[in-house]
Design a protein around this motif. Structure first.
Motif, PDB file in Angstrom:
ATOM      1  N   LEU A 114      -5.737 -11.436   1.896  1.00 22.45           N
ATOM      2  CA  LEU A 114      -6.286 -10.208   1.323  1.00 22.45           C
ATOM      3  C   LEU A 114      -5.422  -9.707   0.169  1.00 22.45           C
ATOM      4  O   LEU A 114      -5.946  -9.250  -0.843  1.00 22.45           O
ATOM      5  N   ARG A 115      -4.122  -9.780   0.321  1.00 26.96           N
ATOM      6  CA  ARG A 115      -3.222  -9.361  -0.762  1.00 26.96           C
ATOM      7  C   ARG A 115      -3.494 -10.187  -2.021  1.00 26.96           C
ATOM      8  O   ARG A 115      -3.611  -9.637  -3.119  1.00 26.96           O
ATOM      9  N   ALA A 116      -3.629 -11.500  -1.856  1.00 30.51           N
ATOM     10  CA  ALA A 116      -3.904 -12.371  -3.006  1.00 30.51           C
ATOM     11  C   ALA A 116      -5.244 -12.026  -3.646  1.00 30.51           C
ATOM     12  O   ALA A 116      -5.370 -11.991  -4.875  1.00 30.51           O
ATOM     13  N   ALA A 117      -6.257 -11.760  -2.827  1.00 35.32           N
ATOM     14  CA  ALA A 117      -7.578 -11.406  -3.353  1.00 35.32           C
ATOM     15  C   ALA A 117      -7.549 -10.090  -4.108  1.00 35.32           C
ATOM     16  O   ALA A 117      -8.144  -9.956  -5.179  1.00 35.32           O
ATOM     17  N   LEU A 118      -6.841  -9.110  -3.562  1.00 34.39           N
ATOM     18  CA  LEU A 118      -6.738  -7.809  -4.231  1.00 34.39           C
ATOM     19  C   LEU A 118      -5.968  -7.913  -5.535  1.00 34.39           C
ATOM     20  O   LEU A 118      -6.349  -7.306  -6.545  1.00 34.39           O
ATOM     21  N   GLU A 119      -4.911  -8.694  -5.556  1.00 34.59           N
ATOM     22  CA  GLU A 119      -4.158  -8.884  -6.793  1.00 34.59           C
ATOM     23  C   GLU A 119      -5.010  -9.605  -7.837  1.00 34.59           C
ATOM     24  O   GLU A 119      -4.989  -9.252  -9.015  1.00 34.59           O
ATOM     25  N   ALA A 120      -5.771 -10.604  -7.416  1.00 32.21           N
ATOM     26  CA  ALA A 120      -6.625 -11.344  -8.343  1.00 32.21           C
ATOM     27  C   ALA A 120      -7.731 -10.459  -8.921  1.00 32.21           C
ATOM     28  O   ALA A 120      -8.164 -10.666 -10.056  1.00 32.21           O
ATOM     29  N   ALA A 121      -8.161  -9.459  -8.164  1.00 31.89           N
ATOM     30  CA  ALA A 121      -9.229  -8.560  -8.632  1.00 31.89           C
ATOM     31  C   ALA A 121      -8.740  -7.624  -9.733  1.00 31.89           C
ATOM     32  O   ALA A 121      -9.543  -7.026 -10.433  1.00 31.89           O
ATOM     33  N   GLU A 122      -7.425  -7.482  -9.883  1.00 32.36           N
ATOM     34  CA  GLU A 122      -6.829  -6.632 -10.923  1.00 32.36           C
ATOM     35  C   GLU A 122      -7.403  -5.218 -10.907  1.00 32.36           C
ATOM     36  O   GLU A 122      -7.873  -4.703 -11.914  1.00 32.36           O
ATOM     37  N   LEU A 123      -7.344  -4.600  -9.757  1.00 26.85           N
ATOM     38  CA  LEU A 123      -7.846  -3.234  -9.614  1.00 26.85           C
ATOM     39  C   LEU A 123      -6.855  -2.244 -10.209  1.00 26.85           C
ATOM     40  O   LEU A 123      -5.654  -2.444 -10.151  1.00 26.85           O
ATOM     41  N   THR A 124      -7.380  -1.174 -10.768  1.00 29.96           N
ATOM     42  CA  THR A 124      -6.514  -0.119 -11.288  1.00 29.96           C
ATOM     43  C   THR A 124      -6.419   1.049 -10.315  1.00 29.96           C
ATOM     44  O   THR A 124      -5.493   1.823 -10.362  1.00 29.96           O
ATOM     45  N   GLU A 125      -7.405   1.184  -9.447  1.00 34.13           N
ATOM     46  CA  GLU A 125      -7.435   2.252  -8.460  1.00 34.13           C
ATOM     47  C   GLU A 125      -8.092   1.724  -7.202  1.00 34.13           C
ATOM     48  O   GLU A 125      -8.810   0.733  -7.243  1.00 34.13           O
ATOM     49  N   ALA A 126      -7.836   2.389  -6.091  1.00 34.27           N
ATOM     50  CA  ALA A 126      -8.448   1.969  -4.834  1.00 34.27           C
ATOM     51  C   ALA A 126      -8.989   3.183  -4.095  1.00 34.27           C
ATOM     52  O   ALA A 126      -8.371   4.234  -4.069  1.00 34.27           O
ATOM     53  N   LEU A 127     -10.149   3.023  -3.517  1.00 34.57           N
ATOM     54  CA  LEU A 127     -10.757   4.017  -2.646  1.00 34.57           C
ATOM     55  C   LEU A 127     -11.020   3.310  -1.329  1.00 34.57           C
ATOM     56  O   LEU A 127     -11.683   2.278  -1.302  1.00 34.57           O
ATOM     57  N   ILE A 128     -10.473   3.831  -0.261  1.00 34.40           N
ATOM     58  CA  ILE A 128     -10.646   3.202   1.036  1.00 34.40           C
ATOM     59  C   ILE A 128     -11.560   4.088   1.867  1.00 34.40           C
ATOM     60  O   ILE A 128     -11.301   5.270   2.058  1.00 34.40           O
ATOM     61  N   VAL A 129     -12.636   3.498   2.348  1.00 35.53           N
ATOM     62  CA  VAL A 129     -13.584   4.214   3.174  1.00 35.53           C
ATOM     63  C   VAL A 129     -13.516   3.603   4.571  1.00 35.53           C
ATOM     64  O   VAL A 129     -13.752   2.406   4.736  1.00 35.53           O
ATOM     65  N   LEU A 130     -13.146   4.393   5.540  1.00 35.87           N
ATOM     66  CA  LEU A 130     -13.085   3.922   6.909  1.00 35.87           C
ATOM     67  C   LEU A 130     -14.330   4.403   7.641  1.00 35.87           C
ATOM     68  O   LEU A 130     -14.645   5.599   7.658  1.00 35.87           O
ATOM     69  N   ILE A 131     -15.030   3.480   8.243  1.00 33.13           N
ATOM     70  CA  ILE A 131     -16.245   3.803   8.968  1.00 33.13           C
ATOM     71  C   ILE A 131     -15.945   3.651  10.465  1.00 33.13           C
ATOM     72  O   ILE A 131     -15.691   2.540  10.925  1.00 33.13           O
ATOM     73  N   PRO A 132     -15.933   4.742  11.211  1.00 35.61           N
ATOM     74  CA  PRO A 132     -15.669   4.607  12.654  1.00 35.61           C
ATOM     75  C   PRO A 132     -16.835   3.905  13.349  1.00 35.61           C
ATOM     76  O   PRO A 132     -17.993   4.108  12.977  1.00 35.61           O
ATOM     77  N   ILE A 133     -16.494   3.074  14.277  1.00 37.66           N
ATOM     78  CA  ILE A 133     -17.524   2.364  15.044  1.00 37.66           C
ATOM     79  C   ILE A 133     -17.581   3.005  16.425  1.00 37.66           C
ATOM     80  O   ILE A 133     -16.589   3.008  17.155  1.00 37.66           O
ATOM     81  N   LEU A 134     -18.705   3.564  16.765  1.00 38.73           N
ATOM     82  CA  LEU A 134     -18.848   4.232  18.050  1.00 38.73           C
ATOM     83  C   LEU A 134     -18.688   3.236  19.192  1.00 38.73           C
ATOM     84  O   LEU A 134     -19.142   2.098  19.112  1.00 38.73           O
ATOM     85  N   GLY A 135     -18.012   3.669  20.219  1.00 40.03           N
ATOM     86  CA  GLY A 135     -17.827   2.806  21.382  1.00 40.03           C
ATOM     87  C   GLY A 135     -16.597   1.924  21.286  1.00 40.03           C
ATOM     88  O   GLY A 135     -16.277   1.207  22.206  1.00 40.03           O
ATOM     89  N   MET A 136     -15.903   1.943  20.152  1.00 34.61           N
ATOM     90  CA  MET A 136     -14.684   1.140  19.996  1.00 34.61           C
ATOM     91  C   MET A 136     -13.493   2.016  20.324  1.00 34.61           C
ATOM     92  O   MET A 136     -13.444   3.179  20.001  1.00 34.61           O
TER      93      MET A 136
END
Length: 91
Positions: A68-90
């Motif tokens: 994942l680190r390699a993929a994110l570095e290759a994407a050359e992102l300038t900003e990141a938005l992380i959206v966490l979706i809770p899964i009910l029952g987990m």
């Protein structure tokens, strides 16, 4: 010097919510490209690339930190938005 074109990296892109995020981001005029993450072997990944006139590419890497680190570095992102979706029952 021109600033980099905005890019979006979506983890979980083959799920219901992830696919909706990919589609919404690809429709945004300000977003130049969308990188949609799919696990290797995902049967749903092929449905992501045709979205939004070629703005979407699919990154197929395992859900492992180094990959994942390699993929994110290759994407050359300038900003990141992380959206966490809770899964009910987990817990």
């Amino acid at each position: 010097m021109e600033p980099p074109a905005p890019a979006v990296f979506v983890l979980g892109a083959t799920g219901y919510v992830g696919r909706a995020v990919v589609e919404a981001a690809a429709r945004m005029e300000d977003v130049a490209r969308v990188v949609a993450h799919a696990r290797p072997g995902s049967s749903s990944a092929s449905r992501l690339e045709p979205l939004a006139g070629g703005k979407v590419t699919v990154e197929r890497c395992p859900l492992e930190p180094a990959a994942l680190r390699a993929a994110l570095e290759a994407a050359e992102l300038t900003e990141a938005l992380i959206v966490l979706i809770p899964i009910l029952g987990m817990s």
